[in-house]
Every structure is written in structure tokens, then in C-alpha cells.
Write an enzyme that holds these catalytic residues in place. Structure first.
Site, PDB file in Angstrom:
ATOM      1  NE  ARG A  25      -2.176  -1.511   3.454  1.00 38.69           N
ATOM      2  CZ  ARG A  25      -2.574  -1.473   4.722  1.00 38.69           C
ATOM      3  NH1 ARG A  25      -3.753  -0.949   5.019  1.00 38.69           N
ATOM      4  NH2 ARG A  25      -1.815  -1.947   5.675  1.00 38.69           N
ATOM      5  CG  ASN A  43      -4.222  -4.488   2.971  1.00 40.19           C
ATOM      6  OD1 ASN A  43      -3.525  -4.543   1.966  1.00 40.19           O
ATOM      7  ND2 ASN A  43      -3.717  -4.431   4.192  1.00 40.19           N
TER       8      ASN A  43
END
Length: 766
Positions: A25, A43
Site C-alpha cells: 500500500r 487491502n
């Protein structure tokens, strides 16, 4: 039709694979921001979801970068992209995880401390100086702390620790190495060390706890250390008295202990380390690596009957701190009594390790699931896992033509479970032998976890053909349709599956024991797999196992069975042979009657027991204290010898058209019974003869792809010789690398074979 306004475009990107817990991320955030894109990343149950908006060329550039991100420990299984409506976000952000939808996310294994964190660990000016739980997005605990998916702190055992302002600032800062590092912590807010006495009473905390534990190891004490996936029992590997005391407590008289070395230089002082082994030792998984032992300071009792040593390097910050202080190798063996699961909870450790550990170095970060150290070796210049756990589990393997929802319960020894999902076939960590109630309870917990974490409810359950294994009984009690998979078929399917292949193949499945459909003990099998069918084309000539299961612990029983099959009742008068000489006349009379009547003397085709028999005849080992001990000693013998003749003869029936006949090899060994056989020459001759037999059967069958599988192919000498001979003969050999050749791979094979049967719409036949 793409939704495009002018030159702007917005696309939704789903990234599948091992992409959570590796800094993906933050990586996406930085790449998107650098490209001037807006949108978000999060996520998700699928893995990672991105929505990126901006110039169409820049969005395409981001997608290209995501295909092969320059991130360690990341595995991309696939990327899906679709156009969505423009939204005109103000910037790019990291969103809260999406918790809905089908699960295709892969859980990251626990990763060894990275160089950046190590530098901080030993930097006096750093606020995490000597902090035993330092980590970042590129290292630290993962699978051992995950309670649920998606992978976020609130769904890990780190949820018990609230980040301090300094840690939270790092977590929120896109430019920081700990941006969204879920286990992020420091001495102010994170887990802490404590030292307990053998009754569980606290003695010290933090640095004092560490230093007192170090002093105790120096003094020859046994210290139980809570690590990533459970406790280690640590003791000075140079101190023979201390090591022998540990052996008594663990009820482990001879099996070699693993040794943790401070650094690679120390490993080289005791072992032969080639380039491949060095990479394996120092990699992110940090397994125990079996190496040739060449001396050094290691006490004789560490590996009393082995020419190899299980060596490993520190992999957690706590280990690095301990080894930096000790500066000498320590035994680091699983914190358990033999046959029991590894201890993970500090509260129960003093009771379960009572009489074993003098002190307990513990911490307050909960371990969600037990993880033993993985064990590996180098075969044909490549790593081969023998025990798959910390650092590797639960990496999913690509599944070709295998549908979702097939749960496999493995075998009885070296147990593991597997489940087919959208992400591939997920194989659990090593769960051990299902011999005790605690082991079976751990097995049940692993079953519950694998279905919970994947959100996958099994529609089929695969098990071993043996009806009395604890895993087989669990399958039959599941309430889900059951498919029984023959043991050696599962071995072969596992090797094909780990290579992403399907049948056809000729499988050479050699091990100690596996339940045969004919009610005999198989273990020296040549099985031809085609799509949806299998056929036993050859096997080792059978012989009886005197005492049944007892033969696995007493090689002399296998030798007696071999002699009886060759010479009949005359075998019991060959008292000049070492295995026969170990019995009294009365014992031989009883065994002779039992063998003649087939009482507790099952027929076997096991190559594992053949190795045991020859080891016994060479008087290397008549009784063993751990599995494979005699065969390992037989393998380790060095020297040359003309290969024995193990001819391929016609079988008695269609169940095994060909038999590999060991009788001429036995005759050659016993040619002069009054002259002691040279064990090194016998070992070389038997290994060479078996390799020739493999090639000859392959020629008879005519299948170009030959799979080498089963516990016997943990034997490096046998595997490397077979691979070389098959290649020279024009065949394509396959051997295990990422999944153990032993029963630790059975669950993967059960899933793969069941999936292939389902895809083909057929059933197997023997």
C-alpha cells in the site's frame, strides 16, 4: 466501453497474491502520487484494491509498475483491471481495508529482520536501540500474529498494543519506512521482555532480562526463549554436559539438535557452506539448513550420529540481540517434549517445560498459531524444504485445473492440511505427528483456522486411504463428502502440483510406509499417472516386516524379513549375521513361527525398510531412537562400489506388472558371510543399483516426465544420482523443492489429485 473524458481515465485495479504485509500500500501510494494520480488504495479480501484516476498514460504506467513491483517478499498472482466513472478526488489516499467479498488474499509468512531495522537495533542514537520487537513494512511477524483478514493491526495480536504518538506518526507518514507497518512498536508502547524462573515467577524485565538470560546460557543453563512462532530451548552448543542434560529432559537421546550461529562466519567455522546454502541461510525465511559438519566448537552430543548439522542464523530482533551478546553457537531446539507440539503461551510454558528449562525469557505479544522452524537442504543446487513452517507457510501454490473448496487432511505423520481457494492451494504449516492428544488438538485448530481465514467452506474433503489415521477419522466425521486418495498417488500429485503441472507422469514414490489398496504396506512404487487415472506399473519385490510397525524402530526386523523372503527358515540359523545375532534362540523360534503364519508380519514393498535392512546387515544400527536414523547413517557413508544388480522381473499379477528384485543385491552383499562387509561399498552399490532400476523402469514405461517423491528422496545422494541418470537417459526428472518430499506434502497432493479427478469426471483405479 472505456469511460474516458478527454485524456483522463479512472481504473479499478485488483492485485492478487502475497501483497499484504509487505509495504505494498505505501508503495502504491508513492507511485501514484509521483505520477500525479488521484484515488485510493486499500487491502481487501481479494488482496489489494486500487482506484487510480488521471492521465490515461499515467494510469497505464502505474498498472505496468504494479505487474512487477521492486518489493522483496511480494508475489503477484494476477491483476484485473476495469474502467470506472471519474470521481475527481482531491488526492491519493490509503483507505481502510475492505472486509467484504470472497477471499483471495494470501497471508504473508513471517519475515526475518531486514538490514535497515538491524542497523537501527544496534544504533545507540536510535529510539529503538536494542528493542527486541523492532520491525517495518519489510520485516517482522506476519502469519504468527494474524487473527483475520484483511491484514490490519486490529486483526492481529498487535491490537493489544496502542501505538504511542511517535509510532503513530511513522505509521501515518507516507515518506516513512513504517507507513502502515501493522506490527509497528517501540519501547514506549510495544511488547516487552520478561525473565521468569522455572516456576514462572518474574525476575527481571527488558534489558536486564536479556542480560540475565545471556549470563545463564554462558553458565550452562537451559533457557526457554519465546520467539516468533513458539519457544526455543537454548543452551551453549559447546557445552556437552548441558546438551546432554537437554537430551534427557526432551527425551531425545540421539536425534541431532539445530544450532543457531551468530553469523555466517561462525557457520563456516563448523560447516561446509556453498553459495546456494549461503543464500538460503541468509534469506528472508531463515530456515534451518542441513550442512556437512566439518568440526569447529560444537559439542559431540549436539549431533552424535550424524555427519550433517542443522544450522541457522538469527531471524528475530531478540535472536540478534542474544547472539550479539553470546558470540558463540547455541542449540536452538523446539520448546517441547518429543512428540508434543511446540509451546507458544508463556503462561503454560513453566508447566509444559517443567524440568527442562532453568529460566524463561518471555514476552507479552501473543502468538496466534504455533510455527516451528522450517528445515531445508540443497539438492541438485536448489533448496529443498523438508519441514515447511515459519518463513514459508502459508504461501499458496498455483492450482491448475483444481476448483475451490477442496480440503485435504494429509496423513498421520508430519501432518499438514491444505485447502484450494481462489488464491491457489493454501498449505498450512507443519503440524507434527498426530500421536498425542495435544497434537490432534493442534490439528483441529489448524483446520478451523484455514477455513476461517479463507472464508472457504469445504465442499469435498480428501484424506489418506488408510482408514485408521487420525486425519482420516477427522475427514469421515466432517459431514462433507470424502475422497480417499492413495498415499503414493498423493506424493506424486504433490510434486506435480508444486511445479504447476498435471499428469501424465511416471511417479517413483519411495518411503517407509503407505497403505496399499491390496492391504499390504507399500513404499517402493512406480505409478503411472494419467489424467484421472493411476496404475501401479512396478514395485519393489515384497518381503515381510517382522513385528509390523515395530520394524520402523528396529531395522533388524526389516533385515530378518528380507532374509526370510530370500532364504526361508534358513534365515533364522544365520546367527553370524548382525541382525540375527541380536535375537535369542527362543526369540528366533517365535519370530519364525509368526513369519511363516503371517502373524504381525505384513508384506511390504518399502524402499525405506530396504535401506533399514541393509543398514542392519552392515551392523550400523539395529534399533533406532528417531525416524530414518538407520537410513540416514547408511546414506552418509562415503566410498565407491559397483552398483548392485536389481533386475526388473515380471510380477505375479497385473497389480504390479514388474518387480524390482533386491535378491541379487542381497546375495552379492552376503557373498562371503565370514568376511565383514564394507558398509561404504555396500551403501554405494545399493544406491547405484536403485538408480539403475529407476532408469530401467522409466524406459519400460516410456513416460518422459519422471517424478521422484516420498521420504526416501530426502536422501540427497539418491536424489542427485537419480536426477543425473534420468537426464542422461533423456528423461525429464522432477523433485521436490517448495513442498517436502515426505508426508508434509501429502495434503497438497490430495487436493491436486481430487481436483484433477473432478475436472476429468472420472475416478481413480489401482
Amino acid at each position: 466501453m472505456a469511460l474516458v473524458t478527454g485524456i483522463r481515465r479512472r481504473q479499478r485495479i485488483e492485485v492478487h497474491g502475497a501483497v499484504q504485509g509487505v509495504g505494498f500500500r505505501p508503495f502504491v501510494y508513492r507511485q501514484a502520487t509521483a505520477l500525479g494520480l488521484t484515488g485510493w488504495v486499500a487491502n481487501s479480501m481479494a488482496g489489494l484494491t486500487v482506484e487510480a484516476e488521471g492521465d490515461a498514460t499515467d494510469v497505464a504506467t502505474l498498472i505496468d509498475v504494479l505487474q512487477q513491483p521492486p518489493l522483496p517478499n511480494t508475489r503477484i498472482a494476477g491483476i484485473s483491471v476495469c474502467d470506472v466513472a471519474l470521481r475527481g478526488d482531491a488526492g491519493f489516499s490509503v483507505r481502510a481495508s475492505e472486509t467484504l467479498g470472497a477471499c483471495a488474499a494470501q497471508i504473508q509468512p513471517d519475515i526475518a529482520t531486514c538490514p535497515a531495522c538491524l542497523a537501527e537495533l544496534f544504533d545507540p542514537a536510535n529510539r529503538r536501540h536494542r528493542y527486541p520487537f523492532i520491525n517495518c513494512t519489510q520485516c517482522g511477524p506476519r502469519y504468527s500474529i494474524v487473527e483475520d483478514l484483511p491484514y490490519d493491526r486490529v486483526r492481529t495480536s498487535m491490537r493489544h498494543f496502542t501505538m504511542c504518538p511517535a509510532c503513530q506518526a511513522e505509521y501515518d507518514n507516507p515518506a516513512d519506512r513504517r507507513f502502515h507497518a501493522e506490527p509497528n512498536a517501540c519501547p514506549v508502547c510495544g511488547p516487552r521482555l520478561s525473565l521468569w524462573n522455572d516456576q514462572g515467577a518474574p525476575l527481571a524485565q527488558d534489558e536486564q532480562a536479556l542480560q540475565t538470560a545471556v549470563a545463564a546460557i554462558h553458565a550452562g543453563k537451559i533457557v526457554a526463549v519465546k520467539g516468533i512462532g513458539g519457544f526455543h530451548l537454548m543452551v551453549d552448543a559447546r557445552n556437552d554436559d548441558a546438551v546432554r542434560r537437554l537430551r534427557v529432559g526432551k527425551r531425545r537421546p540421539e536425534k541431532p539438535f539445530a544450532v543457531m550461529f551468530p553469523d555466517l562466519g561462525d557457520v563456516r567455522a563448523s560447516c561446509r557452506v556453498d553459495a546456494e546454502a549461503e543464500v538460503l541461510l541468509a534469506g528472508a525465511a531463515r530456515p534451518i539448513v542441513l550442512l556437512a559438519h566439518e568440526g569447529g566448537p560444537i559439542a559431540p552430543s549436539v549431533a552424535p550420529d550424524s555427519r550433517r548439522l542443522g544450522a541457522m542464523l538469527p531471524y528475530s530482533p531478540l535472536h540478534h540481540l542474544l547472539m550479539a551478546e553470546l558470540r558463540f553457537p547455541v542449540v536452538a531446539t523446539s520448546g517441547n517434549v518429543s512428540d508434543e507440539p511446540i509451546v507458544t503461551e508463556e503462561a503454560s510454558a513453566p508447566e509444559r517445560l517443567s524440568g527442562l528449562a532453568d529460566l524463561f525469557l518471555v514476552h507479552d505479544r501473543p502468538i496466534v498459531r504455533p510455527l516451528d522452524d522450517s528445515v531445508a537442504q540443497i539438492v541438485c543446487g536448489r533448496p529443498q524444504l523438508l519441514r515447511r513452517a515459519r518463513g514459508y507457510a502459508p504461501e499458496a501454490l498455483a492450482a491448475k485445473n483444481v476448483g475451490d473448496g477442496i480440503l485435504a487432511l494429509g496423513g498421520h505423520l508430519k501432518s499438514a492440511v491444505a485447502l484450494s481457494t481462489r488464491a491457489g492451494i493454501l498449505v498450512s504449516q507443519h503440524l507434527g505427528d498426530l500421536e498425542t492428544s495435544r497434537a490432534r488438538e493442534g490439528f483441529r485448530q489448524a483446520l478451523a483456522e484455514v477455513t476461517h481465514l479463507t472464508r472457504q467452506h469445504p465442499r469435498l474433503v480428501a484424506r489418506d486411504l488408510h482408514p485408521d489415521y487420525a486425519s482420516s477419522r477427522a475427514a469421515d466425521a466432517s459431514g462433507v463428502p470424502v475422497v480417499a486418495v492413495q498415499h503414493h498417488v498423493a506424493h506424486i500429485a504433490a510434486c506435480l502440483g508444486e511445479h504447476g503441472l498435471e499428469p501424465p507422469a511416471l511417479g517413483v514414490a519411495w518411503d517407509g510406509t503407505g497403505y496399499g489398496p491390496d492391504g499390504t504396506v507399500w513404499g517402493g512404487e512406480f505409478i503411472h499417472l494419467t489424467k484421472g487415472r493411476w496404475h501401479r506399473v512396478a514395485s519393489l519385490r515384497p518381503f515381510r516386516l517382522s513385528g509390523g510397525d515395530a520394524a520402523a524402530r528396529e531395522p533388524r526386523r526389516s533385515a530378518l524379513g528380507l532374509l526370510y523372503a530370500a532364504f526361508g527358515e534358513k534365515a533364522f540359523s544365520m546367527t553370524d549375521l548382525p541382525p540375527v545375532a541380536t535375537y535369542t534362540a527362543a526369540e528366533l523360534a517365535i519370530l519364525g513361527t509368526a513369519m511363516a503364519r503371517g502373524i504381525n508380519a505384513p508384506s511390504t514393498s518399502s524402499v525405506g525398510r530396504l535401506f533399514d535392512a541393509f543398514a542392519s546387515l552392515c551392523d550400523l544400527q539395529q534399533r533406532t531412537s528417531y525416524e530414518g536414523q538407520a537410513a540416514q547413517r547408511f546414506e552418509a557413508l562415503t566410498g565407491g562400489g559397483i552398483p548392485y544388480d536389481l533386475p526388473i522381473r515380471a510380477g505375479a499379477d497385473a497389480a504390479a506388472p514388474f518387480l524390482v528384485d533386491w535378491h541379487p543385491a542381497l546375495e552379492a552383499m552376503l557373498a562371503d558371510r565370514h568376511k565383514p562387509a564394507d558398509p561404504s561399498a555396500v551403501s554405494a552399490a545399493l544406491h547405484g543399483g536403485l538408480v539403475r532400476a529407476i532408469v530401467e523402469v522409466a524406459r519400460q514405461v516410456g513416460e518422459h516426465r519422471v517424478v521422484l517423491t516420498g521420504g526416501c528422496f530426502q536422501n540427497v545422494r539418491l536424489t542427485e544420482a537419480a536426477v543425473s541418470a534420468l537426464q542422461e537417459a533423456g528423461f525429464t526428472p522432477l523433485w521436490h523443492q517448495r513442498i517436502p518430499p515426505n508426508d508434509g506434502g501429502i495434503a497438497l497432493g490430495q487436493v491436486a489429485w481430487t481436483g484433477w479427478l473432478e475436472a476429468k469426471g472420472t475416478s481413480s483405479c489401482a
